[in-house]
Design a protein around this motif. Sequence first.
Motif, PDB file in Angstrom:
ATOM      1  N   LEU A  22       1.486  -1.641  -0.126  1.00 21.28           N
ATOM      2  CA  LEU A  22       0.108  -0.112   0.134  1.00 21.28           C
ATOM      3  C   LEU A  22       1.273   1.248   0.135  1.00 21.28           C
ATOM      4  O   LEU A  22       0.460   2.208  -0.406  1.00 21.28           O
ATOM      5  CB  LEU A  22      -0.799  -0.110   1.233  1.00 21.28           C
ATOM      6  CG  LEU A  22      -2.142  -0.971   1.275  1.00 21.28           C
ATOM      7  CD1 LEU A  22      -2.952  -1.042   2.647  1.00 21.28           C
ATOM      8  CD2 LEU A  22      -3.584  -0.859   0.221  1.00 21.28           C
ATOM      9  N   ARG A  25       2.173   2.063  -3.378  1.00 24.02           N
ATOM     10  CA  ARG A  25       0.919   2.358  -4.304  1.00 24.02           C
ATOM     11  C   ARG A  25       0.470   3.584  -4.019  1.00 24.02           C
ATOM     12  O   ARG A  25       0.649   5.191  -4.713  1.00 24.02           O
ATOM     13  CB  ARG A  25      -0.033   1.546  -3.876  1.00 24.02           C
ATOM     14  CG  ARG A  25      -1.252   1.593  -5.501  1.00 24.02           C
ATOM     15  CD  ARG A  25      -2.929   0.829  -4.895  1.00 24.02           C
ATOM     16  NE  ARG A  25      -3.072   1.695  -3.924  1.00 24.02           N
ATOM     17  CZ  ARG A  25      -4.348   1.132  -3.391  1.00 24.02           C
ATOM     18  NH1 ARG A  25      -5.257   0.341  -3.989  1.00 24.02           N
ATOM     19  NH2 ARG A  25      -4.758   1.265  -2.172  1.00 24.02           N
ATOM     20  N   ALA A  26       0.836   4.295  -2.895  1.00 26.72           N
ATOM     21  CA  ALA A  26       0.611   6.207  -2.655  1.00 26.72           C
ATOM     22  C   ALA A  26       1.689   6.174  -2.892  1.00 26.72           C
ATOM     23  O   ALA A  26       1.415   7.728  -3.165  1.00 26.72           O
ATOM     24  CB  ALA A  26       0.171   5.606  -0.585  1.00 26.72           C
ATOM     25  N   SER A  29       0.768   7.255  -6.885  1.00 26.74           N
ATOM     26  CA  SER A  29       0.247   8.022  -6.449  1.00 26.74           C
ATOM     27  C   SER A  29       0.117   9.427  -6.452  1.00 26.74           C
ATOM     28  O   SER A  29      -0.663  10.105  -6.734  1.00 26.74           O
ATOM     29  CB  SER A  29      -1.571   7.644  -6.372  1.00 26.74           C
ATOM     30  OG  SER A  29      -1.375   7.201  -4.972  1.00 26.74           O
ATOM     31  N   LYS A  31      -0.284  10.609  -3.341  1.00 25.19           N
ATOM     32  CA  LYS A  31      -0.114  10.894  -1.580  1.00 25.19           C
ATOM     33  C   LYS A  31       0.725  11.444  -1.100  1.00 25.19           C
ATOM     34  O   LYS A  31       0.107  11.654   0.480  1.00 25.19           O
ATOM     35  CB  LYS A  31      -1.211   9.435  -1.691  1.00 25.19           C
ATOM     36  CG  LYS A  31      -2.955   9.550  -2.467  1.00 25.19           C
ATOM     37  CD  LYS A  31      -3.518   8.173  -2.159  1.00 25.19           C
ATOM     38  CE  LYS A  31      -4.545   8.162  -3.119  1.00 25.19           C
ATOM     39  NZ  LYS A  31      -4.216   7.608  -4.720  1.00 25.19           N
ATOM     40  N   ARG A 151      -0.787   5.674   6.419  1.00 24.56           N
ATOM     41  CA  ARG A 151      -2.037   5.327   6.728  1.00 24.56           C
ATOM     42  C   ARG A 151      -4.175   5.993   7.231  1.00 24.56           C
ATOM     43  O   ARG A 151      -4.331   5.738   6.505  1.00 24.56           O
ATOM     44  CB  ARG A 151      -2.471   3.826   7.955  1.00 24.56           C
ATOM     45  CG  ARG A 151      -1.453   2.911   6.873  1.00 24.56           C
ATOM     46  CD  ARG A 151      -1.305   1.470   8.067  1.00 24.56           C
ATOM     47  NE  ARG A 151      -2.301   1.091   8.842  1.00 24.56           N
ATOM     48  CZ  ARG A 151      -3.480   1.300   9.627  1.00 24.56           C
ATOM     49  NH1 ARG A 151      -3.472   1.597  10.011  1.00 24.56           N
ATOM     50  NH2 ARG A 151      -4.334   0.202   9.073  1.00 24.56           N
ATOM     51  N   GLY A 155      -7.064   7.974   0.976  1.00 19.75           N
ATOM     52  CA  GLY A 155      -6.650   7.268  -0.490  1.00 19.75           C
ATOM     53  C   GLY A 155      -6.082   6.200  -0.383  1.00 19.75           C
ATOM     54  O   GLY A 155      -6.016   5.234  -0.999  1.00 19.75           O
ATOM     55  N   MET A 157      -5.178   3.925   2.179  1.00 10.80           N
ATOM     56  CA  MET A 157      -6.157   2.029   2.384  1.00 10.80           C
ATOM     57  C   MET A 157      -7.091   2.199   1.367  1.00 10.80           C
ATOM     58  O   MET A 157      -8.445   3.587   1.292  1.00 10.80           O
ATOM     59  CB  MET A 157      -6.918   2.689   3.554  1.00 10.80           C
ATOM     60  CG  MET A 157      -5.660   2.999   4.726  1.00 10.80           C
ATOM     61  SD  MET A 157      -4.591   1.389   5.508  1.00 10.80           S
ATOM     62  CE  MET A 157      -6.394   0.921   6.345  1.00 10.80           C
ATOM     63  N   THR A 158      -7.554   0.962   1.366  1.00  6.40           N
ATOM     64  CA  THR A 158      -8.236   0.436  -0.017  1.00  6.40           C
ATOM     65  C   THR A 158      -9.613   0.714   0.984  1.00  6.40           C
ATOM     66  O   THR A 158     -10.624   0.903   0.519  1.00  6.40           O
ATOM     67  CB  THR A 158      -8.263  -1.177  -0.054  1.00  6.40           C
ATOM     68  OG1 THR A 158      -7.162  -1.139  -0.466  1.00  6.40           O
ATOM     69  CG2 THR A 158      -8.641  -1.110  -1.898  1.00  6.40           C
ATOM     70  N   ASN A 159      -9.680   0.257   1.915  1.00  9.82           N
ATOM     71  CA  ASN A 159     -10.931   0.318   3.156  1.00  9.82           C
ATOM     72  C   ASN A 159     -11.234   1.434   4.259  1.00  9.82           C
ATOM     73  O   ASN A 159     -10.239   1.048   5.043  1.00  9.82           O
ATOM     74  CB  ASN A 159     -11.314  -1.203   3.477  1.00  9.82           C
ATOM     75  CG  ASN A 159     -12.944  -1.473   4.269  1.00  9.82           C
ATOM     76  OD1 ASN A 159     -12.745  -0.536   4.638  1.00  9.82           O
ATOM     77  ND2 ASN A 159     -12.573  -2.227   4.894  1.00  9.82           N
ATOM     78  N   PRO A 160     -11.028   2.295   3.934  1.00 14.17           N
ATOM     79  CA  PRO A 160     -10.911   3.362   5.041  1.00 14.17           C
ATOM     80  C   PRO A 160     -11.598   2.587   6.901  1.00 14.17           C
ATOM     81  O   PRO A 160     -11.055   3.414   8.035  1.00 14.17           O
ATOM     82  CB  PRO A 160     -11.387   5.251   4.889  1.00 14.17           C
ATOM     83  CG  PRO A 160     -12.324   4.469   3.369  1.00 14.17           C
ATOM     84  CD  PRO A 160     -11.626   2.995   3.000  1.00 14.17           C
ATOM     85  N   SER A 162     -11.241   0.536   8.067  1.00 18.19           N
ATOM     86  CA  SER A 162     -10.624  -0.419   9.016  1.00 18.19           C
ATOM     87  C   SER A 162      -9.942   0.730  10.066  1.00 18.19           C
ATOM     88  O   SER A 162      -9.278   0.040  10.959  1.00 18.19           O
ATOM     89  CB  SER A 162      -9.069  -0.877   8.251  1.00 18.19           C
ATOM     90  OG  SER A 162     -10.178  -1.035   6.832  1.00 18.19           O
TER      91      SER A 162
END
Length: 240
Positions: A22, A25-26, A29, A31, A151, A155, A157-160, A162
């Motif tokens: 993650l 990936r961040a 992009s 972030k 974290r 954006g 986290m795939t599932n905020p 969490s």
Amino acid sequence: MISFTIITLFPEFFESPLKSGLLGRAIQSNKVVVNLVDLKKYAGGWHRRCDDYTYGGGSGMVLRCEPLAAALDAVKGSAKVVLTSASGTLLTQERVRTLYGESALCIICGHYEGVDQRIVDEYVDYEVSIGDFVLSGGEYAALCIVDAVSRYEPGFMTNPESLVEESFEGGLLEYPHYTRPEEFRGRKVPHVLLSGHHGEIARWRLEKRIEKTRSVRPDLYRKYLLSTTKGESDGSEKND
Ligand code: SAH
């Protein structure tokens, strides 16, 4: 966007972790931005030596003031300065949130015996330990800080969700998770999780969080009890 500048003797240490998972990936992009600064580039002399003997005796080496100060002056800008240190304040989820609030952090990775105290006195805003144990270098701790703080970036986290339900949020550890199959070597997924009854599932999960916290982290459990009896149901960690 959150940005980190990491001052280190070993920039290559970060290559693969900053490309993976993650966090990778961040970063891709934009972030999360991570600038790696090679401390040796700020050390003068032929040998670009960053360490020297400790005053007062002992065989340990200490990171010298001049290269660190030159690096900090050149790269820190308006960022808050974080020193990784076994004798710093323990990193908790609450402190991770505080660090996220700073939006730009400059992290110093110590090595050998650590850094000259005058750098701490002059530059450091947060002296952070990631646990009651000693590492060989601040790079491991810096990665933990970068990951834990990032974290919170929207954006990341795939599932905020969490972020809300995870260990330490609300002062409790997390409940157990299960996925398929429903039975593994005779061990069944708890029935309530298959029931589709959201209220009961939420109650079961809270019970499990309390049970786990009481058994493995009595210190957290005591704080949780105090916060719930005071009516502060958010139960966020309190400083000792
Ligand atoms: N002489 C020090 C240990 C130095 S270890 C002491 O006794 O406290 C070398 C470097 O590793 C430190 O300067 C620090 O940057 C890093 N480090 C070691 N343990 C750490 C921990 N628990 N948390 C954060 N950083 C740590």
